[in-house]
Write a protein that holds these residues in place. Structure first.
Motif, short mmCIF file in Angstrom:
data_model
loop_
_atom_site.label_atom_id
_atom_site.label_comp_id
_atom_site.label_asym_id
_atom_site.label_seq_id
_atom_site.Cartn_x
_atom_site.Cartn_y
_atom_site.Cartn_z
N THR A 113 -0.09 7.05 3.96
CA THR A 113 1.27 6.91 3.04
C THR A 113 1.59 8.47 2.50
O THR A 113 2.65 8.53 2.66
CB THR A 113 0.97 5.95 2.25
N VAL A 114 0.51 9.18 2.07
CA VAL A 114 1.24 10.62 1.63
C VAL A 114 1.78 11.21 2.77
O VAL A 114 2.71 11.76 2.64
CB VAL A 114 -0.26 11.26 1.21
N THR A 129 -0.19 6.75 -2.94
CA THR A 129 -1.71 6.44 -2.57
C THR A 129 -2.17 6.26 -1.13
O THR A 129 -1.22 5.46 -0.42
CB THR A 129 -2.32 5.50 -3.57
N GLY A 130 -3.19 6.66 -0.62
CA GLY A 130 -3.44 6.53 0.78
C GLY A 130 -3.21 7.77 1.68
O GLY A 130 -1.88 7.86 1.66
N ALA A 177 -5.46 12.01 -0.57
CA ALA A 177 -5.49 10.31 -0.86
C ALA A 177 -4.57 10.21 -1.83
O ALA A 177 -4.12 8.76 -2.10
CB ALA A 177 -6.95 10.15 -1.32
N GLY A 178 -3.80 11.02 -2.69
CA GLY A 178 -2.71 10.72 -3.59
C GLY A 178 -1.80 11.85 -3.82
O GLY A 178 -2.24 12.97 -3.73
N GLN A 197 -1.87 14.39 -6.84
CA GLN A 197 -2.19 14.05 -8.07
C GLN A 197 -3.19 14.70 -8.95
O GLN A 197 -3.02 14.72 -10.02
CB GLN A 197 -3.03 12.62 -7.65
N VAL A 203 4.15 7.34 -7.49
CA VAL A 203 2.77 7.78 -7.21
C VAL A 203 2.66 7.24 -5.77
O VAL A 203 2.76 5.97 -5.59
CB VAL A 203 1.79 7.20 -8.17
N GLN A 258 -7.98 18.26 -6.03
CA GLN A 258 -8.41 17.70 -5.03
C GLN A 258 -8.28 18.08 -3.79
O GLN A 258 -7.51 18.79 -3.33
CB GLN A 258 -7.49 16.17 -4.99
#
Length: 337
Positions: A127-128, A123-124, A232-233, A224, A121, A228
């Motif tokens: 980072t993604v 997140t951010g 963000a994820g 995620q 997983v 979405q």
């Protein structure tokens, strides 16, 4: 105020030349022929320290010595010398890349004993994006993508310049675009055709179930949440039954999607003596390329349905296109969009 050496410092660190050595080289560029002692005086450092720096510069191919009884330090032209260093660095990076590939079986065998690590997983937003970029640039054989809304804001599909680098390395890139992705951005087709011209294999379909990217069929990257609107994820899927399912979904969608290519039966506009399209023609073609139906185009332009259909038929005939969507593609190829 910063020293000028601070401003220029450490530019060559990535090539193995530290700040002090770079400083010595810059002095020699302006004052070739100095002795080690003379260079030490210019820098204001002990001769021993300068002698070690000169050794590094010689090993790096940036400096040579004259054959005179009193050796003089001669800088090598920076364009040639630094290009050689860059090539040496690239060669080393290729060696490291091959080494990393040779370690993959060890990673895979270790992963079999750690099922909790099959799903990663992320997140951010930063980072993604970084993780996606890492996976894309690390692909050795194949990248596969499903591209569909929703997107963050109203921007539509985001340009992925790194794909051109991946394609240039000989990696196969296959992408399936949802028609809604083309409808959301009038410039989407033109952007996609740039990828196609660079080697991407592109197809279009009416609807896609999710966004997806797979790399070398060994790892998948999905949001995620299917709905979405941001980045963000994300979820990175390593070899497991879920990855098998995602690969199966892509293969099925690929088999059913329509090839989207820049090649086609477009006639030579110049030879046929066809005049440049009007602004309204360009608007119609852009909307066709976006996949909009006649009714939507008529509403968008404020025309009657009959006028719209007649103009579309004329443009399709001019371009030698069999379908409205194809007409948009050929128009982009002709430079009309």
């Amino acid at each position: 105020m910063q020293s000028p050496w601070t401003e220029a410092a450490a530019n060559l660190v990535i090539l193995g030349v530290e700040e002090f050595e770079e400083r010595a080289y810059r002095i020699l560029l302006r004052s070739p022929g100095l002795t080690v002692t003379g260079l030490a005086d210019r820098i204001g450092a002990p001769a021993g320290r300068v002698r070690r720096a000169v050794t590094v510069l010689e090993q790096s191919g940036l400096v040579s010595r004259s054959p005179l009884p009193t050796p003089r330090l001669l800088p090598v032209a920076p364009d040639a010398a630094i290009e050689a260093l860059v090539r040496r660095q690239e060669s080393e990076l290729e060696r490291i890349r091959a080494l990393a590939a040779s370690w993959v079986p060890e990673f895979r065998s270790g992963g079999n004993a750690a099922p909790t690590e099959l799903i990663e997983v992320v997140t951010g937003a930063d980072t993604v994006l970084s993780r996606f970029d890492q996976l894309q640039r690390g692909a050795m054989e194949e990248v596969q993508v499903l591209d569909t809304p929703p997107y963050a804001g109203d921007a539509g599909p985001v340009t992925n310049d790194a794909e051109f680098e991946v394609l240039a390395r000989g990696v196969t890139c296959r992408a399936i675009y949802a028609r809604a992705a083309l409808e959301q951005s009038p410039n989407a087709v033109t952007a996609i055709l740039r990828y196609v011209a660079a080697g991407e294999q592109a197809r279009v379909t009416s609807e896609l179930p999710l966004k997806l990217a797979t790399f070398d069929r060994k790892v998948a990257f999905i949001p995620q949440s299917i709905a979405q609107r941001d980045i963000a994820g994300a979820i990175v899927v390593h070899p497991c039954s879920l990855l098998d399912v995602l690969l199966f979904v892509f293969d099925q969608l690929w088999a059913e999607a329509t090839p989207l290519t820049a090649a086609g039966p477009l006639r030579s506009i110049e030879q046929d003596g066809v005049a440049e399209p009007s602004d309204n023609d360009r608007r119609v073609l852009a909307l066709l390329a976006s996949g909009l139906k006649d009714e939507a185009i008529a509403h968008h332009l404020g025309w009657s349905h009959r006028t719209t259909r007649r103009r579309i038929a004329t443009l399709m005939s001019t371009l030698g296109a069999d379908t409205r969507f194809q007409a948009g593609l050929y128009a982009a190829r002709a430079g009309w969009l």
